[in-house]
Design an enzyme around this catalytic site. Structure first.
Site, PDB file in Angstrom:
ATOM      1  N   ASP A   1       1.278  -1.020   0.093  1.00 60.80           N
ATOM      2  CA  ASP A   1      -0.422  -0.152  -0.215  1.00 60.80           C
ATOM      3  C   ASP A   1       0.958   0.674   0.009  1.00 60.80           C
ATOM      4  O   ASP A   1       2.342   1.349   0.482  1.00 60.80           O
ATOM      5  CB  ASP A   1      -0.574   0.119   1.125  1.00 60.80           C
ATOM      6  CG  ASP A   1      -1.708  -1.044   1.187  1.00 60.80           C
ATOM      7  OD1 ASP A   1      -1.923  -1.540   0.068  1.00 60.80           O
ATOM      8  OD2 ASP A   1      -2.429  -1.432   2.513  1.00 60.80           O
TER       9      ASP A   1
ATOM     10  N   TYR B   1       6.706  -8.501   8.549  1.00 58.08           N
ATOM     11  CA  TYR B   1       6.186  -7.543   8.802  1.00 58.08           C
ATOM     12  C   TYR B   1       6.373  -6.608   9.835  1.00 58.08           C
ATOM     13  O   TYR B   1       6.121  -7.215  11.158  1.00 58.08           O
ATOM     14  CB  TYR B   1       4.954  -7.026   8.261  1.00 58.08           C
ATOM     15  CG  TYR B   1       4.450  -7.307   6.920  1.00 58.08           C
ATOM     16  CD1 TYR B   1       4.529  -5.841   5.747  1.00 58.08           C
ATOM     17  CD2 TYR B   1       3.785  -8.202   6.416  1.00 58.08           C
ATOM     18  CE1 TYR B   1       4.092  -6.137   4.496  1.00 58.08           C
ATOM     19  CE2 TYR B   1       3.513  -8.535   5.893  1.00 58.08           C
ATOM     20  CZ  TYR B   1       3.696  -7.862   4.483  1.00 58.08           C
ATOM     21  OH  TYR B   1       2.790  -7.805   3.199  1.00 58.08           O
TER      22      TYR B   1
ATOM     23  N   ASP C   1      -6.860   0.908   7.895  1.00 64.71           N
ATOM     24  CA  ASP C   1      -5.367   1.307   8.679  1.00 64.71           C
ATOM     25  C   ASP C   1      -5.395   3.419   8.855  1.00 64.71           C
ATOM     26  O   ASP C   1      -6.917   3.872   9.601  1.00 64.71           O
ATOM     27  CB  ASP C   1      -4.451   1.698   7.089  1.00 64.71           C
ATOM     28  CG  ASP C   1      -4.660   2.498   6.551  1.00 64.71           C
ATOM     29  OD1 ASP C   1      -5.216   3.551   6.389  1.00 64.71           O
ATOM     30  OD2 ASP C   1      -4.285   2.027   4.885  1.00 64.71           O
TER      31      ASP C   1
ATOM     32  N   ARG D   1      -3.762  -5.191   7.819  1.00 64.24           N
ATOM     33  CA  ARG D   1      -3.731  -4.529   8.329  1.00 64.24           C
ATOM     34  C   ARG D   1      -5.730  -4.711   8.932  1.00 64.24           C
ATOM     35  O   ARG D   1      -5.893  -4.827   9.901  1.00 64.24           O
ATOM     36  CB  ARG D   1      -4.810  -3.310   7.021  1.00 64.24           C
ATOM     37  CG  ARG D   1      -3.932  -2.342   6.456  1.00 64.24           C
ATOM     38  CD  ARG D   1      -5.282  -2.010   5.308  1.00 64.24           C
ATOM     39  NE  ARG D   1      -5.521  -2.266   3.913  1.00 64.24           N
ATOM     40  CZ  ARG D   1      -5.998  -2.139   3.191  1.00 64.24           C
ATOM     41  NH1 ARG D   1      -6.546  -1.426   3.687  1.00 64.24           N
ATOM     42  NH2 ARG D   1      -5.658  -3.125   2.348  1.00 64.24           N
TER      43      ARG D   1
END
Length: 307
Positions: free
Chosen positions: A38, A66, A80, A179
């Site tokens: 993103d 992540y 988010d 997310r």
């Protein structure tokens, strides 16, 4: 030019923006990325150049890691920090470290996720974000993903406040929405939540420390030394079984010939890398769908020079 470029994607750019810019810098068209990040997420974005685009899916399939932050107390339209607040609920109790750890443990393993409306998943020929931008919410297909590990990156023993934020590290399979994982953490704790920060720190075997910036690419290209930072096609196939063939079979494989399945791979359902004695990957083979005992190439990576 061919190989895998370990790119650091900055925030504020889409993955496609990076590919577009690289095409201009490198003056080549055959470039592809290995899994969308993103715009507000930074980190590792392996880029496949030339013939390496044939193995992009194997980098995507290898899993990712992540580091991010979840904020408990309100949810957003995009799941988010960039979205509008949908639901808020002041946190009126303390959470112990053990409660947070138990929550993360409950979300480890195979879980079911529903992709967020603001995502690139296609439903009825349109991206979900296209529906979302029109204010339309539609039913989305759920998917099974695997969370290999979640680690709490916060030393506190007690978590309190009207909103609570804590950092985590997660290793997961392809198709996982971090997310959505942040929202699920909130649901486990009984509160609306969203992902307030995220960086991809690893994709396949490429780590954040391995990556170079677009500015680095521009400089190295101008110097004529960009190829020294490229990883070979074989590096994308590190986790697949390897079948070493004799020199006699090399030309047949380059021509896409079917081969007998070796005894050691007779029960292998997934892809097999056919390689030369020096470790050069020639093709990706799988069991032949019609001819028992044979395997056929799904991708030929090295072709005959005169073809």
């Amino acid at each position: 030019m061919e190989g895998i470029l370990p790119l650091y994607k900055p925030r504020g750019m889409t993955s496609h923006d990076c590919v577009f810019k690289l095409r201009k810098i490198l003056r080549m068209k055959r470039i592809g990325h290995t899994g969308t990040l993103d715009p507000e997420v930074d980190g590792v974005l392996p880029i496949c150049l030339g013939r390496a685009t044939k193995v992009a899916e194997y980098i995507t399939d290898a899993g990712k890691t992540y580091e991010g932050e979840v904020t408990i107390g309100f949810s957003t339209t995009t799941e988010d920090a960039g979205g509008e607040v949908v639901k808020s609920k002041l946190v009126e109790r303390e959470f112990s470290r053990d409660e947070i750890l138990a929550c993360l443990a409950n979300l480890t393993g195979e879980i079911t996720q529903t992709p967020p409306m603001f995502s690139a998943v296609k439903v009825n020929g349109k991206r979900l974000y296209e529906y979302a931008r029109q204010g339309i919410e539609i039913e989305r297909p759920s998917r099974q993903v695997t969370i290999y590990d979640i680690e709490l990156l916060d030393e506190r023993q007690c978590f309190e406040g009207e909103t609570i934020s804590f950092r985590f590290r997660v290793s997961c399979s392809k198709g996982t929405y971090i997310r959505t994982l942040a929202v699920m953490i909130g649901e486990e704790l009984g509160y609306p939540a969203h992902m307030s920060d995220l960086t991809r720190i690893k994709s396949a075997q490429i780590t954040l420390e391995d990556c170079i910036t677009l500015e680095d690419v521009e400089k190295l290209t101008a110097e004529g030394s960009i190829e020294r930072v490229l990883r070979p096609i074989e590096s994308a196939l590190y986790y697949l079984p390897k079948y070493e063939i004799s020199d006699k079979l090399i030309e047949k494989v380059k021509n896409g010939a079917a081969l007998p399945i070796p005894d050691e791979f007779i029960n292998e359902k997934g892809p097999i890398v056919v390689e030369t004695p020096d470790g050069t990957a020639l093709a990706i083979y799988q069991a032949h769908p019609l001819k028992e005992g044979l395997m056929k190439p799904t991708k030929v990576l090295k072709i005959q020079e005169n073809s």
